[in-house]
Scaffold this motif. Structure first.
Motif, PDB file in Angstrom:
ATOM      1  N   GLY A  29       0.784  -1.226   0.000  1.00 33.33           N
ATOM      2  CA  GLY A  29       0.000   0.000   0.000  1.00 33.33           C
ATOM      3  C   GLY A  29       0.815   1.274   0.000  1.00 33.33           C
ATOM      4  N   PHE A  30       2.134   1.170   0.131  1.00 34.59           N
ATOM      5  CA  PHE A  30       2.959   2.382   0.158  1.00 34.59           C
ATOM      6  C   PHE A  30       3.052   3.056  -1.209  1.00 34.59           C
ATOM      7  CE2 PHE A  30       4.637   0.301   3.992  1.00 34.59           C
ATOM      8  CZ  PHE A  30       4.569   1.352   4.881  1.00 34.59           C
ATOM      9  N   THR A  31       2.922   2.297  -2.288  1.00 30.05           N
ATOM     10  CA  THR A  31       3.092   2.869  -3.622  1.00 30.05           C
ATOM     11  C   THR A  31       1.828   2.798  -4.478  1.00 30.05           C
ATOM     12  OG1 THR A  31       3.960   0.757  -4.381  1.00 30.05           O
ATOM     13  CG2 THR A  31       5.572   2.412  -3.673  1.00 30.05           C
ATOM     14  N   THR A  32       0.691   2.549  -3.870  1.00 32.71           N
ATOM     15  CA  THR A  32      -0.566   2.510  -4.626  1.00 32.71           C
ATOM     16  C   THR A  32      -0.809   3.835  -5.334  1.00 32.71           C
ATOM     17  OG1 THR A  32      -1.471   0.952  -3.033  1.00 32.71           O
ATOM     18  CG2 THR A  32      -3.048   2.109  -4.411  1.00 32.71           C
ATOM     19  N   TRP A  33      -0.408   4.907  -4.701  1.00 33.21           N
ATOM     20  CA  TRP A  33      -0.622   6.238  -5.274  1.00 33.21           C
ATOM     21  C   TRP A  33       0.067   6.388  -6.629  1.00 33.21           C
ATOM     22  CZ3 TRP A  33       3.577   9.393  -6.186  1.00 33.21           C
ATOM     23  CH2 TRP A  33       4.768   9.030  -5.560  1.00 33.21           C
ATOM     24  N   MET A  34       1.189   5.684  -6.840  1.00 34.53           N
ATOM     25  CA  MET A  34       1.899   5.796  -8.122  1.00 34.53           C
ATOM     26  C   MET A  34       1.041   5.275  -9.271  1.00 34.53           C
ATOM     27  SD  MET A  34       5.711   4.551  -7.261  1.00 34.53           S
ATOM     28  CE  MET A  34       6.721   5.336  -6.041  1.00 34.53           C
ATOM     29  N   GLY A  35       0.360   4.160  -9.064  1.00 35.63           N
ATOM     30  CA  GLY A  35      -0.503   3.607 -10.100  1.00 35.63           C
ATOM     31  C   GLY A  35      -1.647   4.544 -10.435  1.00 35.63           C
ATOM     32  N   PHE A  36      -2.277   5.118  -9.404  1.00 31.06           N
ATOM     33  CA  PHE A  36      -3.393   6.031  -9.652  1.00 31.06           C
ATOM     34  C   PHE A  36      -2.918   7.338 -10.274  1.00 31.06           C
ATOM     35  CE2 PHE A  36      -5.654   3.110  -6.962  1.00 31.06           C
ATOM     36  CZ  PHE A  36      -6.905   3.095  -7.554  1.00 31.06           C
ATOM     37  N   LEU A  37      -1.726   7.793  -9.916  1.00 29.73           N
ATOM     38  CA  LEU A  37      -1.174   8.975 -10.565  1.00 29.73           C
ATOM     39  C   LEU A  37      -0.942   8.697 -12.049  1.00 29.73           C
ATOM     40  CD1 LEU A  37      -0.059  11.864 -10.172  1.00 29.73           C
ATOM     41  CD2 LEU A  37       2.173  10.827  -9.785  1.00 29.73           C
ATOM     42  N   TYR A  38      -0.411   7.533 -12.355  1.00 30.39           N
ATOM     43  CA  TYR A  38      -0.167   7.153 -13.749  1.00 30.39           C
ATOM     44  C   TYR A  38      -1.464   7.145 -14.560  1.00 30.39           C
ATOM     45  CZ  TYR A  38       0.619   4.145 -17.767  1.00 30.39           C
ATOM     46  OH  TYR A  38       0.642   3.628 -19.038  1.00 30.39           O
ATOM     47  N   ILE A  39      -2.495   6.445 -14.061  1.00 28.25           N
ATOM     48  CA  ILE A  39      -3.725   6.360 -14.852  1.00 28.25           C
ATOM     49  C   ILE A  39      -4.454   7.689 -14.877  1.00 28.25           C
ATOM     50  CG2 ILE A  39      -3.957   3.884 -14.482  1.00 28.25           C
ATOM     51  CD1 ILE A  39      -6.338   4.523 -12.613  1.00 28.25           C
ATOM     52  N   GLY A  40      -4.331   8.492 -13.816  1.00 31.07           N
ATOM     53  CA  GLY A  40      -4.960   9.814 -13.811  1.00 31.07           C
ATOM     54  C   GLY A  40      -4.351  10.736 -14.850  1.00 31.07           C
ATOM     55  N   ILE A  41      -3.018  10.696 -14.951  1.00 33.53           N
ATOM     56  CA  ILE A  41      -2.345  11.523 -15.965  1.00 33.53           C
ATOM     57  C   ILE A  41      -2.608  10.969 -17.358  1.00 33.53           C
ATOM     58  CG2 ILE A  41      -0.070  12.172 -16.853  1.00 33.53           C
ATOM     59  CD1 ILE A  41       0.839  12.383 -13.915  1.00 33.53           C
ATOM     60  N   ARG A  42      -2.560   9.661 -17.490  1.00 32.64           N
ATOM     61  CA  ARG A  42      -2.728   9.030 -18.802  1.00 32.64           C
ATOM     62  C   ARG A  42      -4.099   9.302 -19.413  1.00 32.64           C
ATOM     63  NH1 ARG A  42      -0.641   4.036 -21.247  1.00 32.64           N
ATOM     64  NH2 ARG A  42      -1.090   4.449 -23.418  1.00 32.64           N
ATOM     65  N   THR A  43      -5.145   9.313 -18.571  1.00 31.79           N
ATOM     66  CA  THR A  43      -6.496   9.515 -19.090  1.00 31.79           C
ATOM     67  C   THR A  43      -7.050  10.899 -18.781  1.00 31.79           C
ATOM     68  OG1 THR A  43      -7.495   8.606 -17.097  1.00 31.79           O
ATOM     69  CG2 THR A  43      -7.055   7.070 -18.904  1.00 31.79           C
ATOM     70  N   ARG A  44      -6.307  11.709 -18.043  1.00 33.06           N
ATOM     71  CA  ARG A  44      -6.746  13.048 -17.632  1.00 33.06           C
ATOM     72  C   ARG A  44      -8.050  12.973 -16.837  1.00 33.06           C
ATOM     73  NH1 ARG A  44      -5.677  15.393 -23.511  1.00 33.06           N
ATOM     74  NH2 ARG A  44      -3.432  15.481 -23.412  1.00 33.06           N
ATOM     75  N   HIS A  45      -8.101  12.015 -15.935  1.00 30.29           N
ATOM     76  CA  HIS A  45      -9.289  11.761 -15.126  1.00 30.29           C
ATOM     77  C   HIS A  45      -9.032  12.309 -13.723  1.00 30.29           C
ATOM     78  CE1 HIS A  45     -12.721   9.649 -13.494  1.00 30.29           C
ATOM     79  NE2 HIS A  45     -12.997   9.123 -14.678  1.00 30.29           N
ATOM     80  N   VAL A  47     -10.751  12.337 -10.904  1.00 29.55           N
ATOM     81  CA  VAL A  47     -11.065  11.482  -9.756  1.00 29.55           C
ATOM     82  C   VAL A  47      -9.903  10.550  -9.461  1.00 29.55           C
ATOM     83  CG1 VAL A  47     -12.628   9.705  -8.908  1.00 29.55           C
ATOM     84  CG2 VAL A  47     -13.541  11.661 -10.147  1.00 29.55           C
ATOM     85  N   TRP A  48      -9.264  10.022 -10.485  1.00 29.56           N
ATOM     86  CA  TRP A  48      -8.127   9.127 -10.265  1.00 29.56           C
ATOM     87  C   TRP A  48      -6.919   9.904  -9.758  1.00 29.56           C
ATOM     88  CZ3 TRP A  48      -9.144   6.170 -15.419  1.00 29.56           C
ATOM     89  CH2 TRP A  48     -10.263   5.357 -15.249  1.00 29.56           C
ATOM     90  N   LEU A  49      -6.778  11.160 -10.159  1.00 26.94           N
ATOM     91  CA  LEU A  49      -5.699  11.985  -9.606  1.00 26.94           C
ATOM     92  C   LEU A  49      -5.952  12.282  -8.127  1.00 26.94           C
ATOM     93  CD1 LEU A  49      -5.108  14.441 -12.574  1.00 26.94           C
ATOM     94  CD2 LEU A  49      -3.568  12.649 -11.774  1.00 26.94           C
ATOM     95  N   MET A  50      -7.216  12.530  -7.769  1.00 27.45           N
ATOM     96  CA  MET A  50      -7.535  12.746  -6.355  1.00 27.45           C
ATOM     97  C   MET A  50      -7.339  11.458  -5.558  1.00 27.45           C
ATOM     98  SD  MET A  50     -10.724  15.453  -6.401  1.00 27.45           S
ATOM     99  CE  MET A  50     -11.828  14.399  -7.306  1.00 27.45           C
ATOM    100  N   SER A  51      -7.622  10.313  -6.170  1.00 25.66           N
ATOM    101  CA  SER A  51      -7.362   9.033  -5.506  1.00 25.66           C
ATOM    102  C   SER A  51      -5.870   8.851  -5.271  1.00 25.66           C
ATOM    103  CB  SER A  51      -7.895   7.879  -6.351  1.00 25.66           C
ATOM    104  OG  SER A  51      -9.288   7.945  -6.461  1.00 25.66           O
ATOM    105  N   ALA A  52      -5.058   9.268  -6.234  1.00 21.65           N
ATOM    106  CA  ALA A  52      -3.600   9.191  -6.056  1.00 21.65           C
ATOM    107  C   ALA A  52      -3.176  10.032  -4.859  1.00 21.65           C
ATOM    108  CB  ALA A  52      -2.892   9.669  -7.324  1.00 21.65           C
ATOM    109  N   PHE A  53      -3.750  11.222  -4.734  1.00 26.21           N
ATOM    110  CA  PHE A  53      -3.411  12.077  -3.596  1.00 26.21           C
ATOM    111  C   PHE A  53      -3.843  11.422  -2.283  1.00 26.21           C
ATOM    112  CE2 PHE A  53      -4.549  15.397  -0.548  1.00 26.21           C
ATOM    113  CZ  PHE A  53      -3.307  15.996  -0.387  1.00 26.21           C
ATOM    114  N   ALA A  54      -5.038  10.829  -2.247  1.00 32.77           N
ATOM    115  CA  ALA A  54      -5.527  10.177  -1.025  1.00 32.77           C
ATOM    116  C   ALA A  54      -4.646   8.988  -0.641  1.00 32.77           C
ATOM    117  CB  ALA A  54      -6.970   9.730  -1.216  1.00 32.77           C
ATOM    118  N   HIS A  55      -4.251   8.189  -1.624  1.00 37.96           N
ATOM    119  CA  HIS A  55      -3.373   7.045  -1.322  1.00 37.96           C
ATOM    120  C   HIS A  55      -1.979   7.524  -0.894  1.00 37.96           C
ATOM    121  CE1 HIS A  55      -5.982   3.684  -2.326  1.00 37.96           C
ATOM    122  NE2 HIS A  55      -6.396   4.356  -3.382  1.00 37.96           N
ATOM    123  N   PHE A  56      -1.521   8.632  -1.456  1.00 39.83           N
ATOM    124  CA  PHE A  56      -0.236   9.199  -1.050  1.00 39.83           C
ATOM    125  C   PHE A  56      -0.319   9.694   0.395  1.00 39.83           C
ATOM    126  CE2 PHE A  56       2.690  12.838  -0.646  1.00 39.83           C
ATOM    127  CZ  PHE A  56       3.885  12.188  -0.903  1.00 39.83           C
TER     128      PHE A  56
END
Length: 183
Positions: A29-45, A47-56
């Motif tokens: 769970g320490f690096t889950t935010w990296m995956g969500f940051l990747y998909i958030g940037i890749r799709t410009r979504h 909600v997924w960028l905010m999920s990356a921040f929450a996991h971070f």
């Protein structure tokens, strides 16, 4: 959000575009935010960028709890002072948070995965090519409306007329005034 559309592409494509889930599975769970940051940037979504921040933020909380939880068992065995009651409480709370954050990150990633596949497939659909004269215009595959410049955008490009321009040969003027010396 399930749309009822079939999942895109073949298994190889899906496996390749599922690798972003590995940090949530492998790193507690320490690096889950990296995956969500990747998909958030890749799709410009967003909600997924905010999920990356929450996991971070959760990972930072865990690291903070590890720091304030006092010495480890091996440090205590080698002569360090015993943990205080507060440090023991932080240690137990940190262990519970680690498990919850890891499990929540894995479940969240697996829920989002098919949505990411669909969003990525929609963005990567090849645009139709301009037809040659006498050919019908190509159409999008079933279920596709073409790539959108931004998600949830009202932007639609202006239609561009397709008018083929025939190539023209350059006119050569020779010194004697003629255009074709072999005539």
């Amino acid at each position: 959000m399930t749309t009822g559309r079939p999942l895109p592409r073949d298994w190889g494509w899906r496996v390749l575009h599922s690798l972003w889930v590995l940090p949530s599975l492998l790193c507690f769970g320490f690096t889950t935010w990296m995956g969500f940051l990747y998909i958030g940037i890749r799709t410009r979504h967003r909600v997924w960028l905010m999920s990356a921040f929450a996991h971070f933020a959760g990972a930072v909380l865990l690291i903070t709890l590890i720091i304030v939880s006092g010495p480890t068992k091996s440090e205590i065995d080698s002569g360090a002072a015993q943990r205080t009651a507060t440090q023991e409480m932080f240690n137990n709370f940190g262990a519970a948070c680690l498990f919850v954050l890891w499990l929540a990150g894995v479940v969240h990633s697996l829920i989002v995965l098919p949505q990411f596949w669909r969003a990525l497939d929609q963005r990567q659909a090849p645009p139709p090519m301009a037809p040659y004269p006498g050919q019908p215009a190509p159409t999008w595959p079933p279920g596709h409306t073409g790539p959108k410049p931004w998600p949830n955008s009202d932007y639609t490009p202006a239609p561009q007329p397709i008018t083929p321009v025939p190539p023209s040969a350059p006119t050569v003027h020779w010194p004697d005034g003629g255009t074709n010396p072999h005539r």
